[in-house]
Design an enzyme around this catalytic site. Structure first.
Site, mmCIF file in Angstrom:
data_model
loop_
_atom_site.group_PDB
_atom_site.id
_atom_site.type_symbol
_atom_site.label_atom_id
_atom_site.label_comp_id
_atom_site.label_asym_id
_atom_site.label_seq_id
_atom_site.Cartn_x
_atom_site.Cartn_y
_atom_site.Cartn_z
ATOM 1 N N GLY A 78 -27.574 -2.398 -75.709
ATOM 2 C CA GLY A 78 -26.975 -3.428 -74.860
ATOM 3 C C GLY A 78 -26.356 -4.550 -75.664
ATOM 4 N N ILE A 98 -23.692 -6.399 -73.622
ATOM 5 C CA ILE A 98 -24.238 -7.347 -72.644
ATOM 6 C C ILE A 98 -24.849 -8.545 -73.362
ATOM 7 C CG2 ILE A 98 -26.063 -7.625 -70.899
ATOM 8 C CD1 ILE A 98 -25.290 -4.644 -70.134
ATOM 9 N N ASP A 158 -23.992 3.073 -90.153
ATOM 10 C CA ASP A 158 -22.921 4.031 -89.864
ATOM 11 C C ASP A 158 -21.876 3.933 -90.967
ATOM 12 O OD1 ASP A 158 -24.156 4.441 -87.473
ATOM 13 O OD2 ASP A 158 -22.662 3.393 -86.248
ATOM 14 N N LYS A 204 -44.058 -2.326 -82.467
ATOM 15 C CA LYS A 204 -43.889 -2.061 -83.894
ATOM 16 C C LYS A 204 -42.642 -2.765 -84.445
ATOM 17 C CE LYS A 204 -47.423 0.481 -84.847
ATOM 18 N NZ LYS A 204 -48.415 -0.099 -85.778
ATOM 19 N N LYS A 240 -41.510 -2.356 -87.703
ATOM 20 C CA LYS A 240 -40.916 -1.712 -88.884
ATOM 21 C C LYS A 240 -39.441 -1.327 -88.690
ATOM 22 C CE LYS A 240 -43.564 -0.734 -91.987
ATOM 23 N NZ LYS A 240 -44.114 -1.731 -92.921
ATOM 24 N N THR A 290 -37.199 -2.790 -87.057
ATOM 25 C CA THR A 290 -36.416 -4.023 -87.219
ATOM 26 C C THR A 290 -36.334 -4.412 -88.692
ATOM 27 O OG1 THR A 290 -37.008 -4.792 -85.028
ATOM 28 C CG2 THR A 290 -36.343 -6.484 -86.592
ATOM 29 N N CYS A 331 -7.300 4.775 -56.722
ATOM 30 C CA CYS A 331 -6.407 5.551 -57.590
ATOM 31 C C CYS A 331 -6.390 7.020 -57.173
ATOM 32 C CB CYS A 331 -6.780 5.344 -59.052
ATOM 33 S SG CYS A 331 -5.372 5.598 -60.148
ATOM 34 N N HIS A 345 -6.871 -0.442 -59.539
ATOM 35 C CA HIS A 345 -8.323 -0.440 -59.779
ATOM 36 C C HIS A 345 -8.899 -1.832 -59.521
ATOM 37 C CE1 HIS A 345 -8.814 3.566 -61.595
ATOM 38 N NE2 HIS A 345 -7.555 3.404 -61.932
ATOM 39 N N GLU A 365 -11.840 -2.724 -59.108
ATOM 40 C CA GLU A 365 -13.150 -2.956 -59.746
ATOM 41 C C GLU A 365 -13.051 -3.815 -61.006
ATOM 42 O OE1 GLU A 365 -11.545 -0.089 -59.554
ATOM 43 O OE2 GLU A 365 -11.898 1.251 -61.254
HETATM 44 N N1 GLN Z 1 -4.944 11.288 -62.352
HETATM 45 C C1 GLN Z 1 -4.239 10.358 -61.536
HETATM 46 C C2 GLN Z 1 -2.965 9.857 -62.186
HETATM 47 O O1 GLN Z 1 -2.817 9.942 -63.369
HETATM 48 C C3 GLN Z 1 -5.122 9.212 -61.120
HETATM 49 C C4 GLN Z 1 -5.566 8.364 -62.256
HETATM 50 C C5 GLN Z 1 -6.731 7.486 -61.908
HETATM 51 O O2 GLN Z 1 -7.445 7.735 -60.937
HETATM 52 N N2 GLN Z 1 -6.982 6.481 -62.699
HETATM 53 O O3 GLN Z 1 -2.097 9.340 -61.541
#
Ligand code: GLN
Length: 553
Positions: free
Chosen positions: A16, A19, A148, A188, A190, A192, A382, A508, A510
């Site tokens: 995380g 975050i 890494d 533990k 260690k 860390t 989408c 989108h 979101e």
């Molecule tokens: N695959 C679809 C496109 O390229 C929808 C893409 C998506 O849902 N972000 O238009």
């Protein structure tokens, strides 16, 4: 010049770090200190846009159209500041720039090396952000785990930055794991100790340790970590597991993290105002109602693939005084079963999120049909809008075989198709319709009602579009185009007026939802789901109205 906080991680991945970095940002911001965040990703892809969500989780899209790491989503949600391409640097970008310069002859006569060429390029990108944004503090998170191979140039770059900028302007914070060993009944230290030793090997002595732990970190454990890792005891901060990520900054504050950060960096000592997050957390933990939303997708084993969607539901739930339980439905199982009943029968709302590729597409279209025919609130995002248009074209308008040309090129009814500029695209990376575009909403639509605005701006990530050749016919049979990108005449939102709540958008939403300020479409979708649930429980119309209204006050 701003101050810099560098956040590294040790022991294992997935502790995380994103975050934690975002939480430090929130705490500083709540003390009136302006901050921005940057993620340095050591992989060789130029950006995560070409990776499968199974590899990398969600691709987070910023307003300027950058395809970035999902941690940028946490950053934006916690500090409520718009970020962009410059906030996510990858080794791929660094090498791409250096090799282009080398071919151009910028280094004529010289040997191009990791030190100084790669490290300088990294430092320049960090400095560029600091110069670009007028902030007090830049928090830089280094992806990967100490040890890494690929993160070494990044570690070396931040080590040099302390020398360049001075100890009073830089801070190293290291996130580690303090595991609880059941057989011994003990925490533990260690791992860390080893992790800090690995950091010191490359020249970095951490100033603050964030210790991820399932159990309280007692003073004895803190003292031991402090002694062995050469940090002060008040700089050993517990990062206890919590149920909501929004509680993380509150816990950090309780353990004194922001106090020590500001005192080490010589920043003003002001009491933070944490009330916004406290309210959000209270609402998340003590809701009066609950609803079940089916998320019909194909990456459901990896919840990170839909990170921003899950977070948007948490914000929307908090604002509706409702716990949103997400039911992850694998659309390939729906296809195999040949019916939606056993998957969607009990849910109060259906969401089909974004996605790519043909696999599972019929299961998604079946899920849309279930929602439309049974008056279950539907939200399409989408690809979820593409599925809504295809379903409506096939089953309401009677356009048999209607499809998106993404899946069936020769479909008799290409209701979703490519714009000519996308037909010409050769390179796959960074060439979709990406980033913020304006959208005009039709007055009286559900979208308009949700936003309470006629012009909005939302982020995109797709190639395929609603095909305007079908627009008149779809609209005539009841699929409203309630949001349009006017300049290019593209349909951005469709909805069914004659349905309790059926809204699907090309963008989108979101990505723009924030704790304490849920995205309007998520907020209204959850509200519609709650209404349906209350109605099914036999509440009268007036009771439903009263409870739904009270839930949002
Ligand atoms: N695959 C679809 C496109 O390229 C929808 C893409 C998506 O849902 N972000 O238009």
């Amino acid at each position: 010049m701003p101050k810099f906080v560098f956040v590294t991680g040790g022991v294992v991945s997935a502790l995380g770090k994103g975050i934690a970095s975002a939480s430090i940002g929130y705490l500083l911001k709540s003390r009136g200190i302006s901050v921005t965040l940057q993620k340095l990703d050591p992989y060789l892809n130029v950006d995560p846009g070409t990776m499968s969500p199974f590899q990398h989780g969600e691709v987070y899209v910023t307003d300027d159209g950058a395809e970035t790491d999902l941690d940028l989503g946490h950053y934006e949600r916690f500090i409520d500041r718009e970020l962009g391409q410059i906030n996510n640097i990858t080794a791929g970008q660094i090498y791409d720039t250096i090799i282009t310069k080398e071919r151009r002859g910028d280094f004529l006569g010289g040997t191009v090396q990791v030190i100084p060429h790669v490290t300088n390029e990294i430092k320049e990108r960090v400095a560029a952000l600091a110069k670009d944004e007028d902030v007090d503090v830049v928090i830089v998170e280094i992806g990967g785990t100490v040890g890494d191979i690929e993160s070494l140039p990044f570690m070396e770059a931040i080590r040099q930055m302390r020398l360049d900028l001075g100890i009073e302007n830089t801070l190293f914070i290291h996130l580690t794991l303090v595991p609880y060993i059941k057989a011994a009944g003990e925490l533990k230290t260690k791992p860390t100790q080893h992790s800090v030793r690995a950091l010191r090997d490359i020249g970095i002595q951490p100033d603050i340790l964030l210790c991820r732990t399932e159990h309280p970190l007692g003073d004895d454990v803190k003292r031991k970590i402090a002694l062995f890792c050469n940090v002060e005891i008040n700089a050993v901060i517990a990062a206890r597991d919590v149920s909501s990520i929004y509680e993380v900054p509150l816990r950090f504050h309780a353990d004194g993290l922001d106090d020590i950060v500001v005192s080490r960096l010589g920043l003003p000592q002001r009491e933070p105002d944490l009330s916004s997050m406290e309210t959000v957390v209270k609402r998340i933990y003590e809701p009066s109602h609950s609803v079940r939303i089916a998320v019909c997708g194909k990456y459901i084993e990896l919840k990170d693939a839909y990170k921003s969607i899950s977070e948007a539901f948490i914000h929307a739930g908090a604002e509706n005084d409702t716990r949103v339980e997400l039911e992850w439905v694998n659309v390939e199982d729906v296809e195999t079963a040949g019916s939606t009943g056993s998957f969607l029968g009990e849910c109060d709302g259906v969401l089909v999120p974004g996605g790519f590729g043909e696999r599972g597409i019929e299961g998604k279209i079946m899920s849309v049909r279930h929602a439309r025919e049974n008056a279950v609130p539907y939200f399409g995002i989408c690809l979820g809008m593409h599925c809504a248009v295809i379903e409506y074209a096939r089953n309401v308008c009677g356009f048999e075989g209607a499809h998106s040309t993404e899946f069936v090129e020769g479909t008799p009814h290409p209701v979703i198709s490519l714009l000519p500029e996308q037909e010409a695209v050769v390179n796959m990376g960074g060439t979709m319709r990406l980033g913020g575009y304006p959208c005009r909403l039709s007055p009286g639509s559900k979208a308009h009602e949700a936003y309470d605005e006629t012009q909005v701006d939302e982020r995109h990530r797709h190639r395929f579009e609603y095909n305007n050749d079908y627009r008149e016919r779809l609209e005539a049979s009841g699929l409203m185009s309630s949001g349009v990108y006017e300049q290019a005449n593209l349909v951005e939102i469709v909805e069914i007026a004659d349905h309790p709540w059926f809204v699907a958008c090309q963008f989108h939403p979101e990505f723009k939802s924030r704790p304490g300020r849920a995205h309007p479409l998520f907020r209204e979708f959850v509200r519609a789901a709650l209404r349906r649930k209350l109605e099914r429980e036999g509440k009268t119309g007036a009771e439903v109205d009263a409870q739904a209204a009270a839930s949002r006050s």
